[in-house]
Design a protein around this motif. Structure first.
Motif, mmCIF file in Angstrom:
data_model
loop_
_atom_site.group_PDB
_atom_site.id
_atom_site.type_symbol
_atom_site.label_atom_id
_atom_site.label_comp_id
_atom_site.label_asym_id
_atom_site.label_seq_id
_atom_site.Cartn_x
_atom_site.Cartn_y
_atom_site.Cartn_z
ATOM 1 N N HIS A 1 0.884 -1.351 -0.069
ATOM 2 C CA HIS A 1 0.105 0.029 -0.097
ATOM 3 C C HIS A 1 0.802 1.183 -0.163
ATOM 4 O O HIS A 1 1.806 1.397 0.691
ATOM 5 C CB HIS A 1 -0.948 0.104 1.096
ATOM 6 C CG HIS A 1 -1.996 -1.148 1.094
ATOM 7 N ND1 HIS A 1 -1.703 -2.178 2.080
ATOM 8 C CD2 HIS A 1 -3.073 -1.285 0.314
ATOM 9 C CE1 HIS A 1 -2.746 -3.001 2.019
ATOM 10 N NE2 HIS A 1 -3.598 -2.581 0.781
ATOM 11 N N THR B 1 -0.920 8.282 -0.157
ATOM 12 C CA THR B 1 -0.347 9.408 -0.916
ATOM 13 C C THR B 1 -0.174 10.665 0.056
ATOM 14 O O THR B 1 -0.715 10.722 0.757
ATOM 15 C CB THR B 1 -1.358 9.846 -2.160
ATOM 16 O OG1 THR B 1 -2.585 10.173 -1.573
ATOM 17 C CG2 THR B 1 -1.409 8.836 -3.157
ATOM 18 N N ASP C 1 -3.926 8.796 -10.865
ATOM 19 C CA ASP C 1 -2.901 8.705 -10.348
ATOM 20 C C ASP C 1 -2.197 7.412 -10.050
ATOM 21 O O ASP C 1 -0.911 6.986 -10.268
ATOM 22 C CB ASP C 1 -2.623 9.841 -9.086
ATOM 23 C CG ASP C 1 -2.850 10.966 -9.507
ATOM 24 O OD1 ASP C 1 -2.707 11.514 -10.774
ATOM 25 O OD2 ASP C 1 -2.982 12.159 -9.056
ATOM 26 N N CYS C 2 -3.060 6.361 -9.524
ATOM 27 C CA CYS C 2 -2.595 5.029 -9.017
ATOM 28 C C CYS C 2 -2.209 4.347 -10.161
ATOM 29 O O CYS C 2 -1.184 3.789 -10.340
ATOM 30 C CB CYS C 2 -3.942 4.584 -8.274
ATOM 31 S SG CYS C 2 -3.899 5.095 -6.754
ATOM 32 N N ARG C 3 -3.230 4.431 -11.141
ATOM 33 C CA ARG C 3 -2.732 3.748 -12.476
ATOM 34 C C ARG C 3 -1.513 4.132 -13.120
ATOM 35 O O ARG C 3 -0.712 3.433 -13.890
ATOM 36 C CB ARG C 3 -3.999 3.974 -13.556
ATOM 37 C CG ARG C 3 -5.363 3.052 -13.125
ATOM 38 C CD ARG C 3 -5.191 1.584 -12.884
ATOM 39 N NE ARG C 3 -4.594 0.806 -13.899
ATOM 40 C CZ ARG C 3 -3.614 -0.171 -13.832
ATOM 41 N NH1 ARG C 3 -3.295 -0.440 -12.667
ATOM 42 N NH2 ARG C 3 -3.275 -0.521 -14.886
ATOM 43 N N MET D 1 -0.438 1.015 -10.380
ATOM 44 C CA MET D 1 -1.227 0.389 -9.259
ATOM 45 C C MET D 1 -2.728 0.546 -9.283
ATOM 46 O O MET D 1 -3.173 0.998 -10.383
ATOM 47 C CB MET D 1 -0.526 1.272 -7.896
ATOM 48 C CG MET D 1 1.081 0.984 -7.737
ATOM 49 S SD MET D 1 1.249 1.746 -6.487
ATOM 50 C CE MET D 1 1.256 0.763 -4.974
ATOM 51 N N ASN D 2 -3.358 0.221 -8.199
ATOM 52 C CA ASN D 2 -4.805 0.629 -8.344
ATOM 53 C C ASN D 2 -5.168 1.346 -7.232
ATOM 54 O O ASN D 2 -4.624 1.138 -5.889
ATOM 55 C CB ASN D 2 -5.528 -0.795 -8.482
ATOM 56 C CG ASN D 2 -5.670 -1.266 -9.764
ATOM 57 O OD1 ASN D 2 -5.924 -0.703 -10.494
ATOM 58 N ND2 ASN D 2 -5.297 -2.679 -9.785
ATOM 59 N N LEU D 3 -6.352 2.071 -6.931
ATOM 60 C CA LEU D 3 -6.969 2.527 -5.925
ATOM 61 C C LEU D 3 -7.158 1.349 -4.837
ATOM 62 O O LEU D 3 -7.599 0.073 -5.470
ATOM 63 C CB LEU D 3 -8.175 3.317 -6.065
ATOM 64 C CG LEU D 3 -8.078 4.892 -6.340
ATOM 65 C CD1 LEU D 3 -9.536 5.528 -6.457
ATOM 66 C CD2 LEU D 3 -7.355 5.568 -5.048
ATOM 67 N N SER E 1 -11.108 2.372 -4.085
ATOM 68 C CA SER E 1 -11.664 2.211 -5.332
ATOM 69 C C SER E 1 -12.998 1.887 -5.500
ATOM 70 O O SER E 1 -13.779 1.632 -6.302
ATOM 71 C CB SER E 1 -10.899 1.147 -6.056
ATOM 72 O OG SER E 1 -11.114 -0.215 -5.720
ATOM 73 N N CYS F 1 -3.022 3.973 -2.797
ATOM 74 C CA CYS F 1 -2.684 2.817 -3.945
ATOM 75 C C CYS F 1 -2.321 1.663 -3.468
ATOM 76 O O CYS F 1 -1.694 1.603 -2.335
ATOM 77 C CB CYS F 1 -1.810 3.561 -5.052
ATOM 78 S SG CYS F 1 -2.224 5.397 -5.623
ATOM 79 N N GLU F 2 -2.679 0.638 -4.284
ATOM 80 C CA GLU F 2 -2.089 -0.897 -3.618
ATOM 81 C C GLU F 2 -1.422 -1.494 -5.087
ATOM 82 O O GLU F 2 -1.985 -1.149 -5.933
ATOM 83 C CB GLU F 2 -3.120 -1.451 -3.225
ATOM 84 C CG GLU F 2 -4.359 -1.979 -4.303
ATOM 85 C CD GLU F 2 -5.232 -3.047 -3.443
ATOM 86 O OE1 GLU F 2 -4.896 -3.202 -2.065
ATOM 87 O OE2 GLU F 2 -6.330 -3.435 -4.173
ATOM 88 N N GLN F 3 -0.803 -2.518 -4.735
ATOM 89 C CA GLN F 3 -0.231 -3.281 -5.918
ATOM 90 C C GLN F 3 0.014 -4.537 -4.955
ATOM 91 O O GLN F 3 0.354 -4.728 -4.208
ATOM 92 C CB GLN F 3 1.053 -2.737 -6.443
ATOM 93 C CG GLN F 3 1.697 -3.897 -7.450
ATOM 94 C CD GLN F 3 2.918 -2.986 -8.043
ATOM 95 O OE1 GLN F 3 3.551 -2.662 -7.217
ATOM 96 N NE2 GLN F 3 2.929 -3.117 -9.361
#
Length: 166
Positions: free
Chosen positions: A34, A37, A49-51, A55-57, A86, A154-156
């Motif tokens: 995570h 921001t 911004d996450c993309r 990454m994704n929200l 998200s 954001c997460e990945q």
């Protein structure tokens, strides 16, 4: 002397399963990373911004995951801030919430008391709420106008494999 096709194929068929076990993952672990921001954005900009970071929200699927994120917010000193997730019902004809990061329905929830209360389409995005006057609602979920500016998470997903060893 003619070589029969089976004499070539048969050894390959016998060796392939043994050979494949050496390289096939024995165990797969998915962990989430995570990123909290340090700037505010509306929900749409936060998603973008996450993309842009590949990454994704953040999408939340369990109490454990939710508690982990709330703890990260507290540890980061952001307890008095609001954060986008998200979660949204934008574009859903059935008016249900989905995680934009994965497209999956929102099954686990941690709504603040009286939430979700948005009856209009504009109040269609989920955020962690810092209800300054109500400690019971701190870092609980709230539906809000997607045009408001909040911090965001954001997460990945990180996939780790453990392979067989000899």
């Amino acid at each position: 002397m003619k070589i029969h096709k089976m004499s070539i194929v048969l050894p390959f068929l016998l060796i392939t399963p043994i050979f494949a076990q050496l390289f096939y993952p024995k165990h797969k672990t998915i962990r989430k990373f995570h990123l909290i921001t340090s700037h505010r954005a509306n929900w749409h900009q936060a998603l973008f911004d996450c993309r842009s970071l590949s990454m994704n929200l953040v999408s939340i699927y369990s109490k454990e995951e939710n508690d982990n994120i709330v703890q990260q917010i507290k540890d980061g000193g952001y307890i008095k801030e609001d954060f986008w997730t998200s979660g949204t019902k934008l574009g859903n004809k059935d008016n249900t919430y989905r995680w934009m990061g994965s497209g999956k329905p929102v099954n686990f929830t941690d709504w603040a008391v009286g939430e979700p209360n948005g009856r209009v389409e504009e109040v269609a995005c989920i955020h962690y709420n810092n209800d300054k006057g109500n400690a019971q609602s701190d870092q609980k979920w709230d539906d809000y106008s997607c045009h408001s500016k909040f911090f965001f998470i954001c997460e990945q997903e990180l996939i780790e494999y453990e392979y067989c060893s000899t």
